[in-house]
Motif scaffolding. Structure first.
Motif, PDB file in Angstrom:
ATOM      1  N   PRO A  62       8.637  11.161 -16.468  1.00 11.76           N
ATOM      2  CA  PRO A  62       7.272  11.867 -17.447  1.00 11.76           C
ATOM      3  C   PRO A  62       8.039  12.601 -18.494  1.00 11.76           C
ATOM      4  CG  PRO A  62       7.614  13.021 -15.315  1.00 11.76           C
ATOM      5  CD  PRO A  62       8.613  11.905 -15.079  1.00 11.76           C
ATOM      6  N   ALA A  63       7.342  12.432 -19.565  1.00 12.42           N
ATOM      7  CA  ALA A  63       7.962  12.822 -20.935  1.00 12.42           C
ATOM      8  C   ALA A  63       6.582  13.840 -21.337  1.00 12.42           C
ATOM      9  CB  ALA A  63       8.113  11.806 -22.005  1.00 12.42           C
ATOM     10  N   GLN A  64       7.113  14.745 -22.126  1.00 13.26           N
ATOM     11  CA  GLN A  64       6.408  15.869 -22.589  1.00 13.26           C
ATOM     12  C   GLN A  64       6.856  16.021 -24.374  1.00 13.26           C
ATOM     13  OE1 GLN A  64       5.796  18.153 -19.949  1.00 13.26           O
ATOM     14  NE2 GLN A  64       4.054  19.097 -21.121  1.00 13.26           N
ATOM     15  N   VAL A  65       5.684  16.013 -25.160  1.00 18.16           N
ATOM     16  CA  VAL A  65       6.065  16.169 -26.411  1.00 18.16           C
ATOM     17  C   VAL A  65       6.090  17.583 -26.463  1.00 18.16           C
ATOM     18  CG1 VAL A  65       4.900  15.984 -28.757  1.00 18.16           C
ATOM     19  CG2 VAL A  65       4.403  14.240 -27.238  1.00 18.16           C
ATOM     20  N   THR A  66       7.252  18.081 -27.212  1.00 21.35           N
ATOM     21  CA  THR A  66       7.444  19.591 -27.400  1.00 21.35           C
ATOM     22  C   THR A  66       7.258  19.940 -28.955  1.00 21.35           C
ATOM     23  OG1 THR A  66       9.679  18.916 -27.692  1.00 21.35           O
ATOM     24  CG2 THR A  66       9.052  19.810 -25.516  1.00 21.35           C
ATOM     25  N   ALA A  67       7.442  19.132 -29.853  1.00 27.60           N
ATOM     26  CA  ALA A  67       7.472  19.601 -31.222  1.00 27.60           C
ATOM     27  C   ALA A  67       6.851  18.377 -32.311  1.00 27.60           C
ATOM     28  CB  ALA A  67       8.445  20.354 -31.757  1.00 27.60           C
ATOM     29  N   ARG A  68       6.432  18.516 -33.240  1.00 25.71           N
ATOM     30  CA  ARG A  68       6.058  17.466 -34.176  1.00 25.71           C
ATOM     31  C   ARG A  68       5.733  17.903 -35.786  1.00 25.71           C
ATOM     32  NH1 ARG A  68       2.692  14.564 -37.410  1.00 25.71           N
ATOM     33  NH2 ARG A  68       1.376  16.468 -37.746  1.00 25.71           N
ATOM     34  N   THR A  69       6.522  17.186 -36.648  1.00 26.74           N
ATOM     35  CA  THR A  69       6.204  17.208 -38.128  1.00 26.74           C
ATOM     36  C   THR A  69       6.022  15.942 -38.477  1.00 26.74           C
ATOM     37  OG1 THR A  69       8.512  16.547 -38.532  1.00 26.74           O
ATOM     38  CG2 THR A  69       8.051  19.150 -38.164  1.00 26.74           C
ATOM     39  N   ASP A  70       5.550  15.931 -39.838  1.00 25.83           N
ATOM     40  CA  ASP A  70       5.156  14.661 -40.343  1.00 25.83           C
ATOM     41  C   ASP A  70       6.016  13.485 -40.527  1.00 25.83           C
ATOM     42  OD1 ASP A  70       2.460  15.388 -40.610  1.00 25.83           O
ATOM     43  OD2 ASP A  70       2.479  15.761 -42.594  1.00 25.83           O
ATOM     44  N   SER A  71       7.499  13.920 -39.978  1.00 22.22           N
ATOM     45  CA  SER A  71       8.543  12.733 -40.093  1.00 22.22           C
ATOM     46  C   SER A  71       9.053  12.951 -38.730  1.00 22.22           C
ATOM     47  CB  SER A  71       9.298  13.160 -41.064  1.00 22.22           C
ATOM     48  OG  SER A  71       9.691  14.657 -41.226  1.00 22.22           O
ATOM     49  N   GLU A  72       9.024  13.670 -37.789  1.00 20.86           N
ATOM     50  CA  GLU A  72       9.686  13.763 -36.726  1.00 20.86           C
ATOM     51  C   GLU A  72       8.832  14.242 -35.538  1.00 20.86           C
ATOM     52  OE1 GLU A  72      13.680  15.376 -37.265  1.00 20.86           O
ATOM     53  OE2 GLU A  72      13.476  16.256 -35.043  1.00 20.86           O
ATOM     54  N   VAL A  73       8.995  13.491 -34.387  1.00 22.66           N
ATOM     55  CA  VAL A  73       8.383  14.114 -33.001  1.00 22.66           C
ATOM     56  C   VAL A  73       9.466  14.331 -31.924  1.00 22.66           C
ATOM     57  CG1 VAL A  73       6.685  13.326 -31.304  1.00 22.66           C
ATOM     58  CG2 VAL A  73       6.449  12.494 -33.670  1.00 22.66           C
TER      59      VAL A  73
END
Ligand code: NAD
Length: 460
Positions: free
Chosen positions: A108-119
């Motif tokens: 299972p994966a978790q999104v931890t951060a996002r910018t417009d150019s990188e997740v």
């Protein structure tokens, strides 16, 4: 950093992974259970495999009508289950083989951060980054807040029902939708006493009522108890307490819809949701730059073939491929694997009527000669007009119903009941998708004798 991270390896996720990696993107795919998702592991494929065994048994028991004697017909449910597992394994391996160019993380994966150019994502304690994110996390069975359902050992969802090694003697199914009616078919054909409890005035409420009426009649006559307009107020052990009567069954199977899976996405706090699912535009873009979503998690149409098509459109948009593709939501075929099968594509008669009432306004329609019904035509024909149908479906009548527009003669919707309509509804999908008129459709040559000829016959 990867070009694309995909969350979920179901029909949307694996289709996108294959297409994107073939186009040269570096692809990272996270899947917490098995590749293939709900469809392949606990949905379409295992149910259809078991249904095929049940149909074989049913046909063997009814073979005398066709002049065939089959004595001592029996079945072994454990063997049916083993075959189901084998079929699923084979198909999962096929998907894995198609994704050799991708990096697959089985966790299972978790999104931890996002910018417009990188997740940024984490899984198994590792951190991963990608330029774009594609959310294909699917859906899970919904358990309604009916008192007594939770933690009740007599209660199954569809996943538990598919995994059971033994058949129950009796089952009460809450929900007469697609899943409920497919399980009703499976259990009834294998001799289980089945009761279906549906809250709406009809089972399969989204389908054409003339088609549903034929199924209802056949199923009731064959001994399936179907209660409509009936609400389950509570469950006590193996007893359903409805607003009418008490229903006792060894198992209670809950099939009242599915909900989008949004776990692991908490860090995307600005992600726009709509009615509990991820909002997407016509190219499957979410409101966040570099984040796409497809399949059940978008709550649009919960069908595997729609998920796969949405993934194609999304990847085409990510790769900026011209011409830009869109999804023809007006021409999505759907099948209910009852016996007889039901297959349809396009608008129902009621949807056409509602559409014209909205467009034309009630007053204009009231002033029109013939009212709204003069704007479209309903063509119906029993399937028994097909010689092949009569040869192979002793005692069934079936029905083909086609809705056409009177103003431009195009085919708006096709609705059928009768075996094997699931196998030729795609011809009707072409007609609706391409906007064929009746004269154009009549020029198509259908092989004889096939049941598919009914499409042309209905429009003669
Ligand atoms: P559904 O929405 O098709 O049907 C749920 C049914 O439960 C509805 O008829 C609803 O009126 C009824 N219901 C809801 N609450 C109830 C209650 N408390 N008591 C009694 N009845 C109640 O959902 P499903 O059958 O669970 O299927 C989920 C999704 O999976 C659907 O989108 C379906 O299209 C998809 N699916 C498709 C196929 C296929 O294409 N062959 C097969 C399985 C599932």
């Amino acid at each position: 950093m990867y070009n694309l991270a995909i969350l979920g390896g179901g029909p949307a996720g694996y289709t996108a992974a294959e297409l994107a990696s073939k186009a040269g993107l570096s692809v990272l795919l996270f899947e917490q259970t098995a590749l293939g998702g709900t469809c392949l592991n606990v949905g379409c494929i295992p149910t259809k495999t078991l249904l095929y065994s049940a149909k074989l048994y049913h046909n063997a028991r009814n073979a005398a009508k066709y002049g065939v004697t089959a004595d001592n017909v029996a079945f072994d449910y454990a063997k049916m289950q083993q075959r189901k597992t084998k079929v699923v394994r084979k198909l999962v391996a096929g998907i894995r083989a198609r994704l050799q160019a991708c990096t697959i993380v089985n966790a299972p994966a978790q999104v931890t951060a996002r910018t417009d150019s990188e997740v940024t994502l984490t899984a198994n304690g590792e951190t991963y980054t990608a330029e774009q994110l594609f959310i294909c996390t699917g859906s899970t069975n919904f358990m309604p807040p009916i008192p007594g359902l939770k933690d009740n050992p007599a209660v199954w969802d569809s996943t538990a029902a598919l995994e059971a090694k033994e058949l129950p003697a009796s089952v009460a199914i809450i929900g007469g939708g697609v899943i409920g009616m497919e399980f009703a078919t499976l259990y009834h054909e294998l001799g289980v006493a089945v009761t279906v409890v549906e809250a709406m005035p009809t089972i399969l409420p989204n389908l054409d009522p003339d088609i549903v009426a034929l199924l209802l009649d056949k199923y009731r006559k064959s001994g399936i108890r179907i209660l409509t307009d009936t609400r389950v107020k509570a469950v006590e052990g193996d007893v359903l307490i409805t607003d009418g009567e008490l229903i006792e069954a060894e198992r209670i199977l809950v099939c009242v819809g599915r909900r989008a899976n949004l776990q692991g996405l908490e860090a995307l706090s600005d992600l726009r949701l709509e009615r509990g699912a991820i909002w997407v535009d016509e190219f499957m873009r979410t409101n966040l730059k570099n984040v796409y979503a497809a399949g059940d998690v978008t709550g649009k149409v919960m069908l595997a073939h729609v998920a796969a098509r949405q993934a194609e459109v999304a990847v085409g948009r990510m790769l900026r491929q011209l011409p830009l593709q869109r999804i023809a939501y007006n021409a999505i075929p759907s099948v209910v694997y009852t016996n007889p099968e039901i297959a349809s594509v396009g608008l129902t008669e009621q949807q056409v009527r509602d559409f014209y009432c909205d467009m034309e306004g009630d007053e204009r329609i009231a002033a029109m000669e013939g009212g709204v019904d003069s704007l479209f035509q309903v063509h119906t024909l029993p399937m028994t007009y097909s010689g092949r149908f009569v040869a192979e479906n002793e005692g069934d009548t079936g029905l083909c119903k086609i809705i056409t527009d009177r103003r431009n003669n195009t085919i708006l919707g096709v609705h059928m009941i009768g075996n094997p309509c699931s196998e030729f509804v795609s011809a009707a999908s072409f007609a609706v998708r391409m906007g064929y008129t009746i004269p154009e459709f009549r020029q198509v040559i259908f092989p004889h004798p096939t049941v598919s000829e009914i499409l042309k016959e209905t429009l003669l």
